[in-house]
Design a protein around this motif. Structure first.
Motif, mmCIF file in Angstrom:
data_model
loop_
_atom_site.group_PDB
_atom_site.id
_atom_site.type_symbol
_atom_site.label_atom_id
_atom_site.label_comp_id
_atom_site.label_asym_id
_atom_site.label_seq_id
_atom_site.Cartn_x
_atom_site.Cartn_y
_atom_site.Cartn_z
ATOM 1 N N VAL A 3 -28.252 17.303 19.518
ATOM 2 C CA VAL A 3 -29.691 17.530 19.591
ATOM 3 C C VAL A 3 -30.057 18.956 19.198
ATOM 4 O O VAL A 3 -31.011 19.183 18.455
ATOM 5 N N PHE A 4 -29.280 19.937 19.659
ATOM 6 C CA PHE A 4 -29.638 21.335 19.454
ATOM 7 C C PHE A 4 -28.628 22.118 18.621
ATOM 8 O O PHE A 4 -28.566 23.344 18.707
ATOM 9 N N ASN A 60 -28.430 22.736 15.297
ATOM 10 C CA ASN A 60 -29.047 23.655 14.339
ATOM 11 C C ASN A 60 -29.713 24.836 15.045
ATOM 12 O O ASN A 60 -29.638 25.973 14.572
ATOM 13 N N GLU A 61 -30.357 24.575 16.176
ATOM 14 C CA GLU A 61 -30.970 25.664 16.934
ATOM 15 C C GLU A 61 -29.908 26.631 17.442
ATOM 16 O O GLU A 61 -30.102 27.848 17.457
ATOM 17 N N SER A 62 -28.768 26.073 17.845
ATOM 18 C CA SER A 62 -27.666 26.910 18.309
ATOM 19 C C SER A 62 -27.123 27.787 17.185
ATOM 20 O O SER A 62 -26.781 28.952 17.399
ATOM 21 N N LEU A 63 -27.059 27.234 15.978
ATOM 22 C CA LEU A 63 -26.650 28.038 14.825
ATOM 23 C C LEU A 63 -27.591 29.222 14.632
ATOM 24 O O LEU A 63 -27.153 30.350 14.386
ATOM 25 N N ILE A 64 -28.888 28.970 14.762
ATOM 26 C CA ILE A 64 -29.879 30.029 14.593
ATOM 27 C C ILE A 64 -29.726 31.080 15.675
ATOM 28 O O ILE A 64 -29.728 32.282 15.392
ATOM 29 N N VAL A 65 -29.561 30.652 16.926
ATOM 30 C CA VAL A 65 -29.424 31.608 18.038
ATOM 31 C C VAL A 65 -28.183 32.475 17.854
ATOM 32 O O VAL A 65 -28.241 33.708 17.974
ATOM 33 N N CYS A 66 -27.047 31.857 17.545
ATOM 34 C CA CYS A 66 -25.810 32.629 17.384
ATOM 35 C C CYS A 66 -25.893 33.564 16.179
ATOM 36 O O CYS A 66 -25.402 34.694 16.233
ATOM 37 N N SER A 67 -26.534 33.110 15.119
ATOM 38 C CA SER A 67 -26.725 33.976 13.947
ATOM 39 C C SER A 67 -27.642 35.135 14.284
ATOM 40 O O SER A 67 -27.408 36.273 13.865
ATOM 41 N N GLU A 118 -20.091 18.542 13.550
ATOM 42 C CA GLU A 118 -21.064 17.578 14.058
ATOM 43 C C GLU A 118 -21.624 16.748 12.900
ATOM 44 O O GLU A 118 -21.828 17.273 11.816
ATOM 45 N N GLN A 119 -21.882 15.489 13.167
ATOM 46 C CA GLN A 119 -22.537 14.620 12.192
ATOM 47 C C GLN A 119 -24.031 14.659 12.487
ATOM 48 O O GLN A 119 -24.477 14.138 13.503
ATOM 49 N N LEU A 153 -28.422 29.374 26.761
ATOM 50 C CA LEU A 153 -27.887 28.027 26.911
ATOM 51 C C LEU A 153 -27.705 27.367 25.552
ATOM 52 O O LEU A 153 -26.655 26.786 25.269
ATOM 53 N N ILE A 154 -28.701 27.472 24.706
ATOM 54 C CA ILE A 154 -28.610 26.872 23.373
ATOM 55 C C ILE A 154 -27.472 27.521 22.579
ATOM 56 O O ILE A 154 -26.708 26.841 21.897
ATOM 57 N N GLY A 155 -27.339 28.837 22.671
ATOM 58 C CA GLY A 155 -26.253 29.518 21.969
ATOM 59 C C GLY A 155 -24.882 29.103 22.462
ATOM 60 O O GLY A 155 -23.919 29.054 21.690
ATOM 61 N N SER A 156 -24.783 28.762 23.745
ATOM 62 C CA SER A 156 -23.479 28.398 24.312
ATOM 63 C C SER A 156 -22.956 27.069 23.779
ATOM 64 O O SER A 156 -21.791 26.735 23.983
ATOM 65 N N ILE A 157 -23.794 26.326 23.077
ATOM 66 C CA ILE A 157 -23.344 25.049 22.508
ATOM 67 C C ILE A 157 -22.252 25.273 21.465
ATOM 68 O O ILE A 157 -21.260 24.546 21.428
ATOM 69 N N ILE A 158 -22.421 26.286 20.619
ATOM 70 C CA ILE A 158 -21.406 26.481 19.569
ATOM 71 C C ILE A 158 -20.572 27.743 19.734
ATOM 72 O O ILE A 158 -19.641 27.946 18.955
#
Length: 156
Positions: free
Chosen positions: A4-5, A7-14, A48-49, A99-104
């Motif tokens: 679900v998140f 792509n958002e996690s990619l943005i946060v980590c970047s 991820e697919q 939290l979103i960043g912790s996904i990846i």
């Protein structure tokens, strides 16, 4: 949550790759953020697919995710003096951003550990293929115990 998140996690980590203090004080240039997000998305593209991936050819996906995060009050976007769009995280959304960043983050750490270990093989050519995974696991667990890695999931 990964699907679900992602792509958002990619943005946060970047975004945090520009330096945590710098991001909170000055924000980041949206074009530079897009480039770093594309790099990270390319690195993790097989993890991820997803229906929509952020790539250099899909800037619209990136822009849509930024709009979504803006609507959720996680960040703001405004033009700077030169007319470039800047992205600023909102302090009221800090916990959600982390939290979103912790996904990846564990995925990024895993790639880092394997790369670090592989680079050590330049001098050491005596590692057997069968022992490679075990040795990488040992390095990761040692780094976690030393506090160099925040997530134990990075060790797997």
């Amino acid at each position: 949550l990964n699907n679900v998140f992602f792509n958002e996690s990619l943005i946060v980590c970047s975004m945090l790759s520009f330096g945590v203090d710098n991001v909170w004080k000055n924000g980041v240039n949206a074009d530079e953020l897009f480039m770093r997000t594309c790099y990270l998305a390319n690195l993790l593209k097989r993890e991820e697919q997803l229906k929509e991936h952020i790539t250099a050819k899909t800037r619209d996906v990136f822009e849509e995710k930024l709009r979504f995060m803006n609507e959720q009050r996680l960040l703001t976007m405004q033009k700077d003096k030169e007319g470039h769009m800047r992205v600023h995280p909102k302090s009221s959304g800090e916990a959600t951003i982390l939290l979103i960043g912790s996904i990846i983050w564990p995925l990024i750490d895993t790639y880092y550990i394997v790369t670090l270990f592989a680079l050590s093989l330049v001098k050491r050519k005596d590692v057997e293929d069968a022992k490679f995974s075990r040795d990488v696991q040992w390095v990761a667990e040692t780094m976690h115990q030393d506090g160099k890695l925040n997530y134990f999931e990075s060790c797997n």
